[in-house]
Design a protein around this motif. Structure first.
Motif, mmCIF file in Angstrom:
data_model
loop_
_atom_site.group_PDB
_atom_site.id
_atom_site.type_symbol
_atom_site.label_atom_id
_atom_site.label_comp_id
_atom_site.label_asym_id
_atom_site.label_seq_id
_atom_site.Cartn_x
_atom_site.Cartn_y
_atom_site.Cartn_z
ATOM 1 N N HIS A 274 0.828 -1.219 0.000
ATOM 2 C CA HIS A 274 0.000 0.000 0.000
ATOM 3 C C HIS A 274 0.855 1.258 0.000
ATOM 4 C CE1 HIS A 274 0.654 -0.577 4.382
ATOM 5 N NE2 HIS A 274 0.665 0.735 4.415
ATOM 6 N N TYR B 176 1.033 2.505 -3.489
ATOM 7 C CA TYR B 176 -0.225 3.055 -3.988
ATOM 8 C C TYR B 176 -0.653 4.295 -3.212
ATOM 9 C CZ TYR B 176 -0.383 -1.159 -6.676
ATOM 10 O OH TYR B 176 -0.079 -2.158 -7.555
ATOM 11 N N TYR B 177 -0.090 4.439 -2.016
ATOM 12 C CA TYR B 177 -0.392 5.654 -1.256
ATOM 13 C C TYR B 177 -0.127 6.885 -2.121
ATOM 14 C CZ TYR B 177 0.437 9.648 1.755
ATOM 15 O OH TYR B 177 0.412 10.908 2.282
ATOM 16 N N MET C 206 0.038 7.266 -5.334
ATOM 17 C CA MET C 206 -0.890 7.435 -6.456
ATOM 18 C C MET C 206 -2.273 7.850 -5.963
ATOM 19 S SD MET C 206 -0.006 4.113 -8.690
ATOM 20 C CE MET C 206 -0.422 4.616 -10.311
ATOM 21 N N SER C 207 -2.774 7.093 -5.006
ATOM 22 C CA SER C 207 -4.133 7.318 -4.524
ATOM 23 C C SER C 207 -4.282 8.727 -3.960
ATOM 24 C CB SER C 207 -4.441 6.263 -3.450
ATOM 25 O OG SER C 207 -5.664 6.502 -2.864
ATOM 26 N N GLU D 18 -6.702 5.780 -11.968
ATOM 27 C CA GLU D 18 -7.201 6.361 -10.721
ATOM 28 C C GLU D 18 -8.039 5.338 -9.937
ATOM 29 O OE1 GLU D 18 -9.232 10.078 -11.198
ATOM 30 O OE2 GLU D 18 -9.653 10.267 -9.070
ATOM 31 N N ALA E 100 -5.815 2.645 -8.553
ATOM 32 C CA ALA E 100 -5.033 3.108 -7.390
ATOM 33 C C ALA E 100 -5.895 3.086 -6.131
ATOM 34 C CB ALA E 100 -4.511 4.517 -7.648
ATOM 35 N N TYR E 101 -7.151 3.504 -6.264
ATOM 36 C CA TYR E 101 -8.048 3.476 -5.097
ATOM 37 C C TYR E 101 -8.314 2.033 -4.651
ATOM 38 C CZ TYR E 101 -9.124 8.390 -6.194
ATOM 39 O OH TYR E 101 -9.039 9.734 -6.438
ATOM 40 N N GLU F 84 -6.440 -0.582 -5.098
ATOM 41 C CA GLU F 84 -5.221 -1.232 -4.588
ATOM 42 C C GLU F 84 -4.799 -0.696 -3.228
ATOM 43 O OE1 GLU F 84 -3.371 -3.655 -5.640
ATOM 44 O OE2 GLU F 84 -3.384 -3.819 -7.824
ATOM 45 N N SER F 85 -5.104 0.575 -2.958
ATOM 46 C CA SER F 85 -4.479 1.192 -1.786
ATOM 47 C C SER F 85 -5.245 0.974 -0.483
ATOM 48 C CB SER F 85 -4.290 2.691 -2.035
ATOM 49 O OG SER F 85 -5.525 3.289 -2.313
ATOM 50 N N VAL G 11 -6.210 -0.291 2.860
ATOM 51 C CA VAL G 11 -5.499 -1.123 3.837
ATOM 52 C C VAL G 11 -6.449 -1.777 4.836
ATOM 53 C CG1 VAL G 11 -3.255 -0.011 3.705
ATOM 54 C CG2 VAL G 11 -4.996 0.960 5.200
ATOM 55 N N MET H 191 -5.725 7.078 3.013
ATOM 56 C CA MET H 191 -5.209 6.866 1.656
ATOM 57 C C MET H 191 -5.971 7.701 0.623
ATOM 58 S SD MET H 191 -2.936 4.614 2.466
ATOM 59 C CE MET H 191 -2.344 3.711 1.059
ATOM 60 N N GLY H 192 -6.939 8.465 1.063
ATOM 61 C CA GLY H 192 -7.670 9.355 0.151
ATOM 62 C C GLY H 192 -8.510 8.624 -0.884
#
Lengths: 224, 435
Positions: free
Chosen positions: A202, A205-206, A208-209, B29, B32-33, B35-36, B38, B124-125
């Motif tokens: 993560h 990806y942090y 990118m996200s 985009e 990324a959301y 995958e990120s 947690v 992580m937004g």
């Protein structure tokens, strides 16, 4: 004699293999997502998307603390534990005295490292936080629903790395030292190998996200 | 005539189309959301539906925003990741059946207003509304969007408005408003500014349309309403149906072009502003050269330029309900607060940061869906708790849909809040306005 052979194997080939696999895996995962591309956005932005994106990459996790008062009562363990764990784990990885020679090998020079007493505090707090976070994950209904094998395996591996490192540094005397060091290094190699295959990636990806999030914040002209 | 389909037959074809829609919606985009995440679940604590259940002493973990994107995440994995592909090849891939799809309807349409609050708390937004939007679009594409929403959308496509306001009814309502509130409303005039009301305002809150007209006259702008672009709402956004959104926006574009308009004034309607300000330029990249202001933005601009003068305080104590699509997702947050400070003796904000305000519970089309009533009511408890903390009963709103949902929920719970349109307050406070 076996312990020395094993040490040489882990410290030599296995560490190299896991580090190479780590970088290849992480790069693959990063570029695989990046190459999916983005549709163009023709809506005129209300703020400054790129500046906001950079700001958010630097500050987003701290900005989640803006909900501290509302959320703390339910998720205090996650706020405090998550902070202490990340601080401890990253601090230990990069700035513990025992790792200085390792980074020296990789970087060509030894980076500055923390005093041993600080490293010890970080280790205990990271390990304690990880334990608390894992227990919280087991008992909190939301986390239980969201948690899969990946999270438990990752927590176990990280726990093993931290615990064996602490034992090797502080508690393993005499003949046990090298065995404990081997366990520590072997589990670290497995962890490094495991990262690209798990949600532990993560951290890649942090960027990118949160960049995309910040860009949207900038487009919409809001502060966070 | 374009029409959104609704099906009761859910089989393999629907599952396959749902799956294909999800796969086709993945870009960098979205990936990324996905995958990120947690799996920290903090988003649950920001979700009004989850919080509402909590207030009632119940925990429903399935209301966690991260969980709402889980099926999409699994579909993503098995198409875009190595391990996912291996699992799929070995027959361990995603299995979608009728029960699963119905669960997705609950998660995406009943218990998410796409308010964006979860994005703010997520370290992580992750833009969960965007992910839920994909699930909504996929469900719509297979005919599984809620019937109430589909019916309203088809009415909008057929008659020009989800409430069935066709051109004749529109003109009748405009005439009624003009006469009742003694205000002139120019229709189909060549003008610089085009005001497009929503049919919710026309039919349920006509005084806010009259107030808007008074404000425009006070500001001395050259404005009009249009019989072509007579409806600001866009149910295509609720359904996440690109073609429906485009068709409804095409009418707006045509009406604006015919009258040689430069700026559209969007009404007090969240998704109307969202669709015209942020969606339309992407659906008509070479044609949409129109500037779009929400009416609250417009009032703020006119106050800044000295073209409007607030002469008196018209309310004692008041708090504010932010429309998510105009505020948190639209960037209009400081404007309503600035205006309310001029209008009220004592403006009490219910949140320490404007972006943290809570949705009405009926956004994203939830107020229209009868099957979602239970969840809307629970969500309202979260909102009511916020109001109660301020100790204020007067609540200013800048979205008619929010007012509709808040009024409905407040009545159901016997709460005596008074929801007031900001534009009406402004009209009252202008020189010569009613006290």
């Amino acid at each position: 004699m076996t312990d020395i052979l094993l040490y040489d194997l882990i410290r030599g080939h296995l560490l190299k293999l896991s580090v190479y696999a780590f970088f290849i895996g992480i790069a693959y995962r990063f570029f695989r997502v990046l190459f999916l591309g983005l549709p163009p956005d023709y809506a005129p932005p209300k703020g400054k998307p790129i500046l906001k994106a950079i700001e958010k990459v630097l500050l987003k996790p701290s900005q989640a603390w803006r909900f501290f008062l509302e959320v703390f009562a339910h998720r205090g363990i996650q706020y405090v534990g998550g902070f202490l764990f990340h601080l401890g784990f990253l601090g230990l990885t990069f700035f513990v005295p025992q790792h200085a020679f390792l980074w020296g090998d990789i970087l060509g020079f030894e980076p500055p490292y923390l005093p041993q007493v600080v490293a010890d505090i970080l280790a205990y707090s990271a390990l304690g936080s990880l334990f608390a976070l894992t227990v919280h994950r087991i008992f909190n209904p939301v986390l239980r629903l969201l948690t899969g094998k990946d999270e438990y395996l990752a927590n176990f591996l990280i726990g093993l790395v931290l615990f064996s490192g602490l034992l090797a540094t502080r508690w393993a005397g005499g003949a046990y030292y090298l065995w404990m060091l081997n366990v520590h290094m072997l589990s670290a190699c497995v962890l490094i190998l495991y990262i690209p295959f798990s949600r532990l990636s993560h951290f890649v990806y942090y960027f990118m996200s949160v960049f995309f999030y910040g860009r949207n914040v900038g487009k919409r002209g809001v502060s966070f | 005539m374009m029409k959104v389909e609704k099906t009761e037959e859910i089989g393999e074809r629907e599952a396959r189309l749902f799956y294909e829609f999800c796969v086709a919606s993945i870009n960098a985009e979205v990936a990324a959301y996905l995958e990120s995440c947690v799996r920290c679940g903090l988003c649950a604590e920001a979700c009004l539906f989850y919080m509402g259940e909590n207030i009632s002493g119940k925990i429903d973990p399935t209301l966690t925003p991260a969980y709402k994107a889980d099926l999409l995440r699994e579909i993503y994995k098995e198409n875009f990741t190595l391990w996912g592909r291996i699992k799929k090849t070995l027959g361990m891939g995603v299995k979608i059946d009728e029960k699963e799809l119905k669960e997705q309807v609950k998660l995406a349409f009943y218990t998410c207003t796409m308010c964006d609050r979860c994005t703010k708390v997520c370290p992580m937004g992750i833009d969960t509304p965007r992910l839920v939007g994909i699930v909504r679009g996929a469900l719509t594409s297979v005919g599984m969007a809620p019937k109430d929403l589909v019916d309203a959308t088809n009415t909008a496509l057929e008659k020009g408005s989800p409430l069935g306001v066709d051109v004749t009814t529109f003109l009748q309502r405009i005439e009624f408003i003009s006469e009742e509130w003694e205000v002139e409303i120019p229709v189909d005039q060549k003008a610089e500014w085009l005001y497009i009301p929503s049919s919710i305002e026309l039919m349920k809150f006509p005084s806010s349309v009259a107030a808007a007209a008074k404000v425009f006259h006070h500001a001395g702008i050259n404005w009009t309403v249009s019989t072509v672009a007579h409806e600001a709402t866009n149910f295509g956004l609720f359904l996440q149906d690109r073609e429906v959104s485009k068709e409804l926006l095409r009418r707006v574009l045509r009406g604006a072009k015919e009258l040689e308009v430069k700026t559209i004034i969007a009404p007090e309607c969240g998704h109307a502003y969202q669709s015209m300000r942020f969606v339309a330029p992407n659906l008509f990249p070479s044609e949409w050269d129109l500037k779009v202001l929400n009416i609250v933005e417009f009032i703020y601009l006119m106050l800044e330029e000295g073209r409007l003068h607030i002469k008196k305080k018209v309310v004692d104590r008041i708090t504010l309900h932010d429309s998510c699509q105009i505020g948190r997702r639209g960037g209009v947050l400081k404007e309503p607060r600035y205006i309310l400070k001029l209008l009220a003796e004592n403006f009490v904000d219910s949140v320490d940061m404007p972006e943290k305000n809570i949705c009405c519970g009926g956004g994203g089309g939830v107020v229209v869906v009868r099957d979602a009533d239970y969840h809307r009511q629970k969500a309202f408890l979260t909102k009511a708790e916020l109001f109660d903390k301020t100790g204020v009963k007067n609540v200013a709103c800048y979205c008619a849909n929010c007012m509709l949902a808040l009024n409905k929920s407040a009545q159901e719970f016997n709460r005596d809040y008074k929801f007031i349109s900001i534009v009406e307050l402004v009209a009252d406070a202008l020189e010569g306005g009613e006290s």
